[in-house]
Design a protein around this motif. Structure first.
Motif, PDB file in Angstrom:
ATOM      1  N   LEU A 228       0.589  -1.072  -0.070  1.00 33.20           N
ATOM      2  CA  LEU A 228      -0.180  -0.036   0.135  1.00 33.20           C
ATOM      3  C   LEU A 228       0.818   1.422   0.007  1.00 33.20           C
ATOM      4  O   LEU A 228       0.462   2.135  -0.776  1.00 33.20           O
ATOM      5  CB  LEU A 228      -0.954   0.176   1.282  1.00 33.20           C
ATOM      6  N   ASP A 229       1.942   1.379   0.887  1.00 31.96           N
ATOM      7  CA  ASP A 229       2.768   2.377   0.805  1.00 31.96           C
ATOM      8  C   ASP A 229       3.519   2.575  -0.585  1.00 31.96           C
ATOM      9  O   ASP A 229       3.657   3.829  -0.860  1.00 31.96           O
ATOM     10  CB  ASP A 229       3.841   2.244   1.797  1.00 31.96           C
ATOM     11  N   LEU A 232       0.766   3.877  -3.002  1.00 32.02           N
ATOM     12  CA  LEU A 232       0.675   5.416  -2.843  1.00 32.02           C
ATOM     13  C   LEU A 232       1.617   6.293  -3.408  1.00 32.02           C
ATOM     14  O   LEU A 232       1.639   7.370  -3.915  1.00 32.02           O
ATOM     15  CB  LEU A 232       0.262   5.773  -1.265  1.00 32.02           C
ATOM     16  N   ASP A 233       2.897   5.895  -2.889  1.00 34.33           N
ATOM     17  CA  ASP A 233       4.219   6.778  -3.258  1.00 34.33           C
ATOM     18  C   ASP A 233       4.242   6.710  -5.084  1.00 34.33           C
ATOM     19  O   ASP A 233       4.799   7.908  -5.278  1.00 34.33           O
ATOM     20  CB  ASP A 233       5.371   5.968  -2.558  1.00 34.33           C
ATOM     21  N   VAL A 235       2.145   7.281  -6.759  1.00 34.27           N
ATOM     22  CA  VAL A 235       1.469   8.409  -7.299  1.00 34.27           C
ATOM     23  C   VAL A 235       1.853   9.783  -6.569  1.00 34.27           C
ATOM     24  O   VAL A 235       1.965  10.892  -7.310  1.00 34.27           O
ATOM     25  CB  VAL A 235      -0.324   8.129  -6.773  1.00 34.27           C
ATOM     26  N   VAL A 236       2.008   9.764  -5.254  1.00 34.65           N
ATOM     27  CA  VAL A 236       2.168  10.873  -4.615  1.00 34.65           C
ATOM     28  C   VAL A 236       3.468  11.427  -4.896  1.00 34.65           C
ATOM     29  O   VAL A 236       4.050  12.670  -4.975  1.00 34.65           O
ATOM     30  CB  VAL A 236       2.256  10.572  -2.951  1.00 34.65           C
ATOM     31  N   SER A 323      -0.132  12.457   8.963  1.00 31.93           N
ATOM     32  CA  SER A 323      -0.152  11.457   7.786  1.00 31.93           C
ATOM     33  C   SER A 323       0.912  11.005   7.275  1.00 31.93           C
ATOM     34  O   SER A 323       0.772   9.825   6.585  1.00 31.93           O
ATOM     35  CB  SER A 323      -1.154  12.048   6.721  1.00 31.93           C
ATOM     36  N   TYR A 325       2.702  12.661   4.983  1.00 32.09           N
ATOM     37  CA  TYR A 325       2.921  13.195   3.809  1.00 32.09           C
ATOM     38  C   TYR A 325       3.782  14.238   3.539  1.00 32.09           C
ATOM     39  O   TYR A 325       4.666  14.515   2.624  1.00 32.09           O
ATOM     40  CB  TYR A 325       1.239  14.019   3.276  1.00 32.09           C
ATOM     41  N   ARG A 328       7.293  13.300   2.142  1.00 32.69           N
ATOM     42  CA  ARG A 328       7.353  13.123   0.631  1.00 32.69           C
ATOM     43  C   ARG A 328       7.083  14.303  -0.148  1.00 32.69           C
ATOM     44  O   ARG A 328       7.570  14.556  -1.153  1.00 32.69           O
ATOM     45  CB  ARG A 328       6.072  12.181   0.620  1.00 32.69           C
ATOM     46  N   SER A 452       5.754   5.408   7.186  1.00 30.56           N
ATOM     47  CA  SER A 452       4.573   4.777   6.473  1.00 30.56           C
ATOM     48  C   SER A 452       3.564   5.746   6.615  1.00 30.56           C
ATOM     49  O   SER A 452       3.308   6.547   7.581  1.00 30.56           O
ATOM     50  CB  SER A 452       4.175   3.466   7.425  1.00 30.56           C
ATOM     51  N   TYR A 453       2.542   5.633   5.824  1.00 28.62           N
ATOM     52  CA  TYR A 453       1.361   6.388   5.884  1.00 28.62           C
ATOM     53  C   TYR A 453       0.578   5.921   7.020  1.00 28.62           C
ATOM     54  O   TYR A 453       0.399   4.863   7.376  1.00 28.62           O
ATOM     55  CB  TYR A 453       0.407   6.282   4.536  1.00 28.62           C
TER      56      TYR A 453
END
Length: 639
Positions: A228-229, A232-233, A235-236, A323, A325, A328, A452-453
């Motif tokens: 999952l991390d 998400l990474d 995209v982010v 979160s 974020y 990142r 981690s998120y």
């Protein structure tokens, strides 16, 4: 808390990486029984508190600055290293080191734990955020980890009421267990290098292998969590979509500042108006009623009404931080910030400056390169701090129509977003200029471990917002309110001769000061009332709103002028004047508190004075250009 040491008190020090929950654990243990000062000779804060364990043992606890390594590269890390080693002058060596680690990211924190263990001092490992780890399916065998490390390991959840019970129980039984912890630390110190005086050096190469062995032995991370991390990474951290997401996030923040806050602002304004009516009706006409109604209530109330907008801004910043974020975003923007003469490490200090430049400048201590650190300090005041928000909100509410654009966006929010963007562009321009003046240096690569998120904790957000609200209200009470009283006095005295038709405010000390300054600011379109408001605004930018409320309440014919400040200035100021004042506050000279922290962090009066003069010149030029352009381009702009 008493300043004298408690007899027989045990001294412990909390140490750990930034954002491991160490300070939350400190607050859980000590509550309000702590004090904040500075270490002698440096600007690093020292937080010490005291608590009593259930068994009756008094414990003095020191919250050390967050550190990624004991191989110090910043003043904060140097203090942490020296306290842990027991070599900081004037600071007794702790009886016990409590190494706090984020249980959701042990891959990062175990390296630091091994560094601390290599000191050979009594220590305990506190695995914090265990609730978040369990929610993510991460399982930590604390008994196995304790055996592998050779030191006690306890679980903590600093945000919960009984989340530190295991740690306090250990401290109650520490007569024998601390000795065991010390023995374990010494026995395990061969995992890293240590000098004869116990000073840690950089970890030996096999430390990374040992971290992998510890993780394999005691930690189970579900594959889905890592996947999952990673998903998400992708995209982010994407070079295109990541920037789009960041821009949208910031855009939505400023839309929410206006859209969500309106009902609460109206409620506070109604309360301020009602209080003014009650006080005005209960007192006879005279100086006391004028002071309370037109000075204290009108001035301080005009600032208090913007509290909901400030809290909404803080809510988003805290949520982004919780979160995972923000690191990142720092990685995502590193390439652009290096091009502007900064680094990715500057992102978090600069983002903090959106709330207030003071903590933003202090957060620059974590930047290793001294030139990058200085550049970050100098551009931090250009970030649109929350103190500017009342001024922006007043002028936008008065001069910008409240309507939707394309059926989706609030026009006032769009204008606010453009003002924040103008501050960022100004900061980038100044940083680029500073880079051109210091050519020939090598750029340092940004190395960050991404956490981690995680879902932001509601209680943490509530505590953070409560603290910010208390800081704002305290600022109103200790800075803004006294300034309003002083301004009321200057605006009320001396009174014109009896029977004179002279404007009382124009005859007063404040009116004369405004008239003296008006020729300086006339090219910007500022009238003498604005000139009066700019002076106390140097102490705190948001004071300008209260100052205008006080000035217009005293100078207007009706007593309700302060209750309708926005419509009043909309009727009296031409639009170019409002636009010019907005441009002025994009780069407005910093407040006294910011000047003081620049002087403290750089150790240079020259840097402080130079930065203030440069921002004054920049603000003047921006306001002049905007005013001249508005007069030339807008229909009837000069009227």
């Amino acid at each position: 808390m008493s300043d004298s040491p408690a007899a027989g008190a045990m001294r412990i020090a909390l140490v750990g990486n930034p954002n491991c929950g160490k300070t939350a654990l400190f607050n859980r243990l000590t509550g309000s029984r702590h004090k904040v000062a500075n270490y002698a000779g440096v600007t690093v804060e020292r937080r010490e508190g005291r608590f009593t364990t259930p068994g009756g043992r008094v414990v003095r606890v020191l919250d050390l600055p967050g550190a990624y390594s004991l191989d110090a590269v910043s003043p904060d890390e140097a203090i942490t290293r020296d306290v842990c080693r027991g070599t900081l002058p004037g600071e007794p060596a702790p009886d016990l080191l409590v190494c706090v680690a984020d249980a959701t990211n042990l891959r990062l924190h175990l390296r630091f734990i091994l560094e601390v263990q290599a000191l050979g001092r009594p220590m305990v490992v506190a695995l914090n955020m265990m609730d978040a780890a369990r929610e993510r399916g991460i399982r930590v065998d604390t008994d196995r980890l304790a055996r592998e490390l050779g030191v006690p390991v306890v679980e903590t959840v600093a945000v919960r009421r009984h989340g530190a019970d295991a740690l306090t129980a250990l401290l109650d039984a520490s007569g024998t267990r601390v000795e065991a912890a010390a023995a374990g630390a010494c026995a395990a110190s061969d995992s890293g290098a240590a000098s004869e005086d116990g000073a840690a050096v950089a970890p030996t190469p096999d430390v990374h292998a040992r971290v992998r062995r510890l993780l394999a032995a005691a930690v189970t991370v579900p594959r889905a969590t890592a996947e999952l991390d990673d998903a998400l990474d992708r995209v982010v951290l994407h070079p295109v979509w990541g920037l789009v997401i960041l821009a949208l996030a910031m855009f939505l923040v400023f839309q929410a500042v206006f859209s969500w806050a309106t009902p609460l602002m109206e409620l506070i304004k109604a309360g301020v108006d009602a209080l003014g009516d009650v006080v005005g009706a209960s007192l006879p006409a005279g100086p006391l009623r004028s002071l309370l109604v037109e000075g204290v209530i009108a001035g301080a109330g005009a600032v208090m009404v913007f509290l909901p907008q400030i809290l909404i801004l803080f809510l988003f910043i805290l949520a982004l931080e919780e979160s995972g974020y923000l690191p990142r975003a720092a990685v995502l923007l590193d390439r652009f910030m290096v091009g502007a003469g900064l680094s990715g490490r500057s992102f978090i200090p600069l983002l903090s400056s959106f709330a207030c430049a003071v903590p933003g400048i202090m957060a620059a201590r974590t930047i290793q390169d001294p030139r990058d650190r200085l550049a970050t300090i100098l551009v931090a005041p250009l970030m649109t701090c929350s103190a500017r928000l009342p001024v922006y909100a007043l002028l936008i509410g008065a001069f910008v129509e409240r309507r939707e654009v394309w059926g989706l966006f609030n026009l006032q929010g769009l204008v606010l977003f453009s003002l924040y963007a103008a501050g960022i562009v100004s900061a980038v321009g100044v940083a680029w200029l500073l880079k051109r003046l210091r050519r020939g240096r090598e750029e340092q690569a940004l190395l960050l471990e991404l956490p981690s998120y995680r879902r932001p904790n509601v209680r943490d957000l509530a505590i953070g917002l409560l603290e910010r609200a208390q800081i704002f209200v305290k600022r109103v009470g200790t800075i803004i309110l006294p300034l309003m009283v002083v301004l009321w006095f200057l605006a009320s005295f001396p009174a014109p001769p009896a029977g004179s038709d002279v404007n009382p405010l124009a005859y007063s000390f404040a009116g004369r000061l405004g008239a003296a300054l008006e020729p300086v600011f006339a090219p910007l379109g500022f009238n003498w009332q604005i000139c009066i408001a700019l002076v106390p605004g140097l102490a705190a930018r948001e004071v300008a709103v209260g100052s205008l409320a006080t000035v217009y309440a005293l100078s207007a014919a009706n007593e309700s002028a302060a209750d309708a400040l926005g419509p009043l200035i909309a009727a009296q100021w031409p639009l170019p004047t409002a636009l010019s004042l907005l441009a002025w506050y994009v780069a407005a000279p910093m407040c006294v508190a910011t000047l003081a922290v620049i002087r403290r962090e750089t150790g240079s009066w020259k840097t402080m004075v130079g930065s203030a003069a440069a921002l004054f010149a920049l603000a003047y030029v921006l306001a002049f250009v905007v005013h001249a352009a508005a007069v030339a381009l807008l229909p009837g702009g000069a009227s």
